[in-house]
Scaffold this active site. Sequence first.
Site, PDB file in Angstrom:
ATOM      1  N   LYS A  72       4.482   4.575  19.785  1.00 42.83           N
ATOM      2  CA  LYS A  72       4.852   3.288  19.171  1.00 42.83           C
ATOM      3  C   LYS A  72       6.365   3.182  19.057  1.00 42.83           C
ATOM      4  O   LYS A  72       7.048   4.159  18.715  1.00 42.83           O
ATOM      5  CB  LYS A  72       4.190   3.208  17.790  1.00 42.83           C
ATOM      6  N   SER A 147      -0.503  -3.360  13.329  1.00 40.17           N
ATOM      7  CA  SER A 147       0.705  -3.550  14.098  1.00 40.17           C
ATOM      8  C   SER A 147       0.825  -2.656  15.333  1.00 40.17           C
ATOM      9  O   SER A 147       1.664  -2.917  16.181  1.00 40.17           O
ATOM     10  CB  SER A 147       1.914  -3.293  13.198  1.00 40.17           C
ATOM     11  N   SER A 171      -2.800  -0.390  10.302  1.00 35.44           N
ATOM     12  CA  SER A 171      -2.217  -0.644  11.630  1.00 35.44           C
ATOM     13  C   SER A 171      -2.633   0.296  12.751  1.00 35.44           C
ATOM     14  O   SER A 171      -2.294   0.054  13.905  1.00 35.44           O
ATOM     15  CB  SER A 171      -0.700  -0.626  11.541  1.00 35.44           C
TER      16      SER A 171
HETATM   17  N1  GLN Z   1      -1.260  -5.648   8.505  1.00 36.02           N
HETATM   18  C1  GLN Z   1      -0.698  -4.946   7.388  1.00 36.02           C
HETATM   19  C2  GLN Z   1       0.672  -5.483   7.084  1.00 36.02           C
HETATM   20  O1  GLN Z   1       1.103  -6.375   7.754  1.00 36.02           O
HETATM   21  C3  GLN Z   1      -0.663  -3.469   7.671  1.00 36.02           C
HETATM   22  C4  GLN Z   1       0.421  -3.105   8.596  1.00 36.02           C
HETATM   23  C5  GLN Z   1       0.510  -1.651   8.840  1.00 36.02           C
HETATM   24  O2  GLN Z   1      -0.404  -0.894   8.576  1.00 36.02           O
HETATM   25  N2  GLN Z   1       1.663  -1.246   9.334  1.00 36.02           N
HETATM   26  O3  GLN Z   1       1.336  -5.025   6.197  1.00 36.02           O
END
Ligand code: GLN
Length: 494
Positions: A72, A147, A171
């Site tokens: 990532k 994400s 995410s």
């Molecule tokens: N979708 C969640 C957020 O926007 C989790 C994101 C994540 O786990 N990095 O905060």
Amino acid sequence: MSDVLRLSAAQAADAIAAGSLSAAELAEAYRSRAAADRAAGEDGLNCFTWVAEEMPEPAPAGPLAGVPLAVKDLFCTAGVPSQSGSRILEGYEPPYTATAVSRLRDAGATLFAKTNQDEFAMGSSTENSAFGPTLNPWDRARVPGGSSGGSAAAVAAGLAPWALGTDTGGSIRQPAALCGIVGLKPTYGSVSRYGMIAFASSLDQAGPLTRDVTDAALMLRHMAGRDICDATSLPQREEIALPNAERLEDLRIGVPTELQSSAAGGAAIEPGVRRCFEQALERAEELGARVQEVSLPHAPHALSAYYVLAPSEASSNLARFDGVRYGLRAEDAEDLLDMYTRTRHDGFGAEVRRRIMLGTYALSSGYYEAYYGRAQKVRTKVAQDFAAAFEEVDLIATPTAPGVAFALGEKTSDPWAMYLSDYFTVPMSLAGIPAISIPCGLSAAGEDRSPPAPHGGLPVGLQLAGPAFSENRLLDAAYALECSLGFDVTACHV
Ligand code: GLN
């Protein structure tokens, strides 16, 4: 598709070690496919933010020797762009490498690509990337989740054997579910956060996105453990073993009452997701598990608490992006303050700005106790609920996400609808406990209010969670179910 691309990472490592597969051939096969996706621009899936021009010499030895690894974007990788999906870090090449990545490299894995993500890991669809959205290989009109959407889509499409992601509130698990692969968020502290560009430090955790449960165990095994560069990292209580369970005898699986419906304004579960989830529970019972209801009374409040706590931490973590030290700096500023303001205005996208404003508001004097302090109390209650539930059951099961992959653009103008994607994953993040998502079936066309997808349906994820450091038990249970469910993870390889 060539046969080498069908191998899981563990199978590839074994074949390379046995001399029946050339590491250079495998590496080039993935590198060229990833490069083609990147070169295709809008005609590709846009999984990658960087692909190696030439493959570095594969490591000659080590348990992962010669297995290519996609990472990532937010992991710092020396001399390789590490931008966290943000314009403000465009082209930034750090001088050092994150511990999780360097440990996998020391075990023999070769970094060949960086994957697309929501900016600073804020999002559930990878549409918040400054480098354009990633598409879901099951249906290119849909999001891959987020994400870590670039990592999930790359693995699902066969553009990477496996990939490293991060999970703050879902995410890893949610994109794994939406792309029909395996995603594991380890116990908070099991994997060092050193070199991960921070979103919310008390929640961020690195973990694997893989084709199967064995690969998830293999990757975790080689990156977990205490790191002196991260004071919140913890020694492993036991080595991560490769799973081999066939049955689930004596396993008690709890299904939380509060995470089965739209309680407390939560997320309605789509019919196809509910059907696949219930079928997976039946399968678990056939394998010998006892399925029972448990109560997590505060879980419905987890999402609200998360959206105070995570933005609060983010507003503090992102204060460092001021145009002085990293990446972008606004031109023609009148003075220092103007330079800060313009750099941050031009460099951050809309969602990141929203979170910074939410976070600074929640932390401001006068509101701190009412918002941040209260959310911390909810976090404690959520963790206590899990502790009580684990007195009665060994693992907890929920759907990973309330719905299947949604259409690009469907939720971008409604942040709350987007946030609800993480309704089932956020409670485990607040409690710091491990959770895995495995594919448990396809939602058929018509079951999820959406038109038929090209591959006959859209994947549904099953989430299993356990107490802190129960990864071995979690992986074993997930493995037994995976073997029994027989989901074809290569169905949408491109
Ligand atoms: N979708 C969640 C957020 O926007 C989790 C994101 C994540 O786990 N990095 O905060």
